[in-house]
Motif scaffolding. Structure first.
Motif, mmCIF file in Angstrom:
data_model
loop_
_atom_site.group_PDB
_atom_site.id
_atom_site.type_symbol
_atom_site.label_atom_id
_atom_site.label_comp_id
_atom_site.label_asym_id
_atom_site.label_seq_id
_atom_site.Cartn_x
_atom_site.Cartn_y
_atom_site.Cartn_z
ATOM 1 N N ARG A 194 -27.461 -14.042 -59.204
ATOM 2 C CA ARG A 194 -27.333 -12.954 -58.235
ATOM 3 C C ARG A 194 -25.993 -12.245 -58.394
ATOM 4 N NH1 ARG A 194 -27.899 -15.915 -52.595
ATOM 5 N NH2 ARG A 194 -26.252 -17.109 -53.634
ATOM 6 N N ILE A 195 -25.960 -10.994 -57.945
ATOM 7 C CA ILE A 195 -24.696 -10.261 -57.809
ATOM 8 C C ILE A 195 -24.439 -10.110 -56.316
ATOM 9 C CG2 ILE A 195 -23.439 -8.151 -58.293
ATOM 10 C CD1 ILE A 195 -25.269 -7.720 -60.696
ATOM 11 N N LEU A 196 -23.380 -10.750 -55.840
ATOM 12 C CA LEU A 196 -23.062 -10.729 -54.424
ATOM 13 C C LEU A 196 -21.925 -9.764 -54.145
ATOM 14 C CD1 LEU A 196 -23.176 -14.552 -53.539
ATOM 15 C CD2 LEU A 196 -25.014 -12.858 -53.392
ATOM 16 N N ALA A 197 -22.157 -8.844 -53.214
ATOM 17 C CA ALA A 197 -21.098 -7.963 -52.727
ATOM 18 C C ALA A 197 -20.448 -8.633 -51.521
ATOM 19 C CB ALA A 197 -21.662 -6.611 -52.348
ATOM 20 N N VAL A 198 -19.137 -8.833 -51.585
ATOM 21 C CA VAL A 198 -18.411 -9.527 -50.517
ATOM 22 C C VAL A 198 -17.415 -8.547 -49.899
ATOM 23 C CG1 VAL A 198 -16.940 -11.488 -49.927
ATOM 24 C CG2 VAL A 198 -18.617 -11.694 -51.780
ATOM 25 N N LEU B 157 -22.293 -2.422 -62.139
ATOM 26 C CA LEU B 157 -22.558 -2.121 -63.543
ATOM 27 C C LEU B 157 -21.861 -3.087 -64.484
ATOM 28 C CD1 LEU B 157 -22.421 1.788 -63.744
ATOM 29 C CD2 LEU B 157 -24.415 0.309 -64.034
ATOM 30 N N ARG B 158 -20.737 -3.631 -64.045
ATOM 31 C CA ARG B 158 -19.985 -4.545 -64.895
ATOM 32 C C ARG B 158 -20.831 -5.751 -65.305
ATOM 33 N NH1 ARG B 158 -14.697 -5.441 -66.405
ATOM 34 N NH2 ARG B 158 -14.643 -3.187 -66.258
ATOM 35 N N PHE B 159 -21.749 -6.145 -64.461
ATOM 36 C CA PHE B 159 -22.543 -7.339 -64.735
ATOM 37 C C PHE B 159 -23.898 -7.030 -65.370
ATOM 38 C CE2 PHE B 159 -19.961 -8.486 -60.966
ATOM 39 C CZ PHE B 159 -19.184 -9.477 -61.558
ATOM 40 N N LYS B 160 -24.298 -5.780 -65.365
ATOM 41 C CA LYS B 160 -25.651 -5.447 -65.802
ATOM 42 C C LYS B 160 -25.749 -5.091 -67.272
ATOM 43 C CE LYS B 160 -27.182 -4.018 -61.205
ATOM 44 N NZ LYS B 160 -27.688 -2.944 -60.341
ATOM 45 N N GLY B 161 -24.631 -4.860 -67.932
ATOM 46 C CA GLY B 161 -24.667 -4.547 -69.351
ATOM 47 C C GLY B 161 -25.104 -3.124 -69.606
ATOM 48 N N LYS B 162 -25.104 -2.741 -70.879
ATOM 49 C CA LYS B 162 -25.483 -1.381 -71.252
ATOM 50 C C LYS B 162 -26.997 -1.214 -71.238
ATOM 51 C CE LYS B 162 -21.421 -0.811 -74.203
ATOM 52 N NZ LYS B 162 -20.935 -0.571 -75.592
ATOM 53 N N LEU B 163 -27.425 0.047 -71.141
ATOM 54 C CA LEU B 163 -28.846 0.377 -71.093
ATOM 55 C C LEU B 163 -29.542 -0.151 -72.353
ATOM 56 C CD1 LEU B 163 -30.966 1.869 -69.396
ATOM 57 C CD2 LEU B 163 -30.501 3.906 -70.806
ATOM 58 N N GLY B 164 -30.637 -0.866 -72.156
ATOM 59 C CA GLY B 164 -31.378 -1.403 -73.280
ATOM 60 C C GLY B 164 -30.936 -2.780 -73.711
ATOM 61 N N GLU B 165 -29.790 -3.256 -73.202
ATOM 62 C CA GLU B 165 -29.302 -4.588 -73.529
ATOM 63 C C GLU B 165 -29.732 -5.586 -72.460
ATOM 64 O OE1 GLU B 165 -25.164 -3.480 -75.898
ATOM 65 O OE2 GLU B 165 -25.092 -4.321 -73.872
ATOM 66 N N LYS B 166 -29.720 -6.860 -72.847
ATOM 67 C CA LYS B 166 -29.998 -7.901 -71.877
ATOM 68 C C LYS B 166 -28.851 -7.980 -70.884
ATOM 69 C CE LYS B 166 -32.763 -10.886 -74.888
ATOM 70 N NZ LYS B 166 -32.860 -12.247 -75.502
#
Length: 536
Positions: free
Chosen positions: A514-518, A499-508
């Motif tokens: 990519r979001i990589l899980a390591v 969620l930290r990288f996706k921004g708030k709902l309705g925002e760009k």
């Protein structure tokens, strides 16, 4: 008006600064300093702070406020000090001797030439200002000042900036340092003509063998003394105000408020208050760009100067500090005047005094990204750092392998780290493992803002790699001891760290890569690492 006595220099310096866009009103310092002198009888003050923390600006402010050779009401009537009930009574009422000891005459190559310029200049000013006193221009300054006092009962405020400049001048041998202290003692100590002495510098007053030359001073440093803490450096509210000015007056603002905190915050006063580096904040806002301003005048070799005498003991600590951990230290202010720094406490003490580290709760830390970058450069460029240098350079491969999801290379580099000779890689706890991860991803700091245990989603993730460019890949890294990388990645998913990288709902989205899980795990039993990288 003269070169030193009632010079227009402090007035002009402060007048120009007070008219700038990102000026911060620190005039309450005036009330504090004058109350100490008038009410508490402390008329010898020495303020020590790292370079570029506003010492010279505050010295100019005091000279501009007190000096009677000019009218500075046009500056101060609009500032906080004007609310002081004693404001009018104190403004422009004093003889001020303003001495900047960092100024060196042309072709100066001796202590005698350096000091003669100062004494001769002051004596000439005294002769021109007090012709009836029959000043001996070839005599000592203190004798002439005493003569003036005996005839006129006039006293003087001494504002001495960069008192310790002499200790950094290559042409002045060490044996002349004691002579210099004797000069200050004769000029100031127990002299009836001294109304107030306000002195600044980086170094604490040197404690030489006799211990009596300048013991009349009360020293106010950043790590021990709480008084005057907030006047040097910017506190949170001041940076907030400057940022609002920046947004109103900059056509296309590029600087984010949180980034100012990451880059330039992180210093601590003795009272525990956090401070920003003032020069860097102002430069970043004025230039509309975040970069290394304070440290640009000195490369990583400046840091190496302090650690070079004890690399074996220091380098493991540097790995911990790079990872955000503090290292226990006993700060000794006198250590900064030593030409040879050998023990860890001496080295860290000097680095705190010069602003390369900060000190809090018995530990030293790297304060912010501006300095973290310099420490990173040190580890990656000095072969004498041994295994740390080798691992730091492996970090270039580690980032590439992670982005390519090459878990075999990742595990190979971690094994290489584990097999080094350093005791830090015992992996007895996640702190040590986190330190290793920081080291093997050190090169990533060129392209990422790396944060540890950052609040993300529904919990805390071990590391978040924020790309400096929005189209680059972002990384969420979770560590596990005696577990599996699959469990680490499952935790990233379950806690919704992305969620930290996706921004708030309705925002760009904040990031378009990519979001990589390591997931990285270490087995204490087998001494093996396992890695997994998954696109979320």
């Amino acid at each position: 008006m003269g070169r030193y006595l009632n010079s227009t220099v402090p007035f002009e310096i402060y007048r120009q600064i007070a008219g700038t866009r990102f000026f911060v009103d620190k005039t309450p310092l005036l009330e504090d300093v004058l109350n100490i002198a008038e009410i508490d009888g402390q008329k010898y003050l020495c303020i020590t702070r790292p370079r570029r923390f506003g010492k010279s600006v505050m010295a100019a402010m005091i000279g501009a406020f007190l000096g009677k050779a000019w009218d500075s009401s046009g500056i101060f009537d609009h500032l906080a000090v004007a609310k002081d009930k004693n404001y009018k009574m104190r403004l422009n009422r004093n003889n001020v001797l303003f001495i900047d000891l960092s100024r060196v005459p042309r072709d100066c190559n001796s202590y005698e030439q350096y000091m003669s310029r100062i004494q001769d200049g002051i004596n000439q000013d005294l002769k021109e200002t007090y012709p009836e006193a029959e000043i001996d221009v070839s005599g000592t300054v203190w004798d002439n000042l005493l003569t003036i006092y005996e005839k006129t009962k006039e006293r003087f405020v001494f504002v001495i900036d960069e008192w310790d400049a002499i200790f950094h001048m290559a042409f002045i041998p060490k044996e002349k340092h004691q002579e210099y202290l004797a000069f200050l003692k004769n000029l100031l100590k127990d002299q009836i003509y001294v109304e107030l002495t306000y002195m600044t510098g980086v170094l604490p007053i040197a404690k030489y063998s006799s211990g009596s030359e300048l013991n009349m001073f009360v020293e106010y440093d950043m790590t021990v003394m709480e008084r005057f803490s907030g006047y040097f450096g910017f506190v949170e509210e001041e940076v907030d105000s400057l940022f609002e000015i920046y947004l109103r007056t900059t056509k296309k603002p590029k600087v984010v408020r949180e980034d100012l905190r990451m880059w330039y915050d992180g210093y601590y006063t003795a009272s525990g208050e956090r401070l920003y580096n003032p020069r860097s904040v102002v430069c970043a806002l004025a230039n509309n760009q975040l970069t290394n301003y304070w440290t640009s005048s000195g490369p990583y070799d400046e840091i190496f100067f302090y650690v070079k005498n004890n690399i074996d003991d220091i380098r493991d600590d540097l790995v911990l500090m790079i990872s955000g951990e503090g290292v226990e230290a006993e700060i000794q202010n006198y250590a900064a005047v030593s030409m040879e720094l050998n023990t860890k406490d001496e080295i860290y003490s000097a680095m705190v005094i010069y602003g390369l580290l900060t000190y809090r709760d018995g530990k030293v830390f790297i304060p912010n990204k501006e300095l973290m970058d310099k420490f990173r450069e040190l580890l990656m460029n000095k072969e004498s750092m041994g295994y740390v240098y080798r691992l730091a350079n492996e970090s270039k491969k580690m980032l590439v392998a992670t982005l390519q999801r090459d878990t075999d290379i990742m595990a190979e580099i971690l094994e290489f780290a584990h097999n080094t000779e350093s005791p830090i890689f015992s992996y007895s706890s996640e702190i040590e493992l986190s330190a290793v991860i920081n080291l093997v991803y050190l090169a990533a700091r060129d392209k990422y803002r790396v944060e540890r245990e950052d609040k993300a989603g529904e919990g805390y993730v071990d590391f978040i790699f924020y790309p400096t460019r929005k189209n680059e890949d972002a990384l969420l890294l979770e560590l596990k001891v005696d577990s599996t990388p699959e469990e680490a990645i499952q935790q990233i998913k379950d806690k919704n760290y992305a969620l930290r990288f996706k921004g708030k709902l309705g925002e760009k989205p904040k990031y378009t890569g990519r979001i990589l899980a390591v997931g990285i795990s270490y087995s204490k039993k087998t001494k093996k690492h396992s890695c997994k990288v998954e696109v979320l």
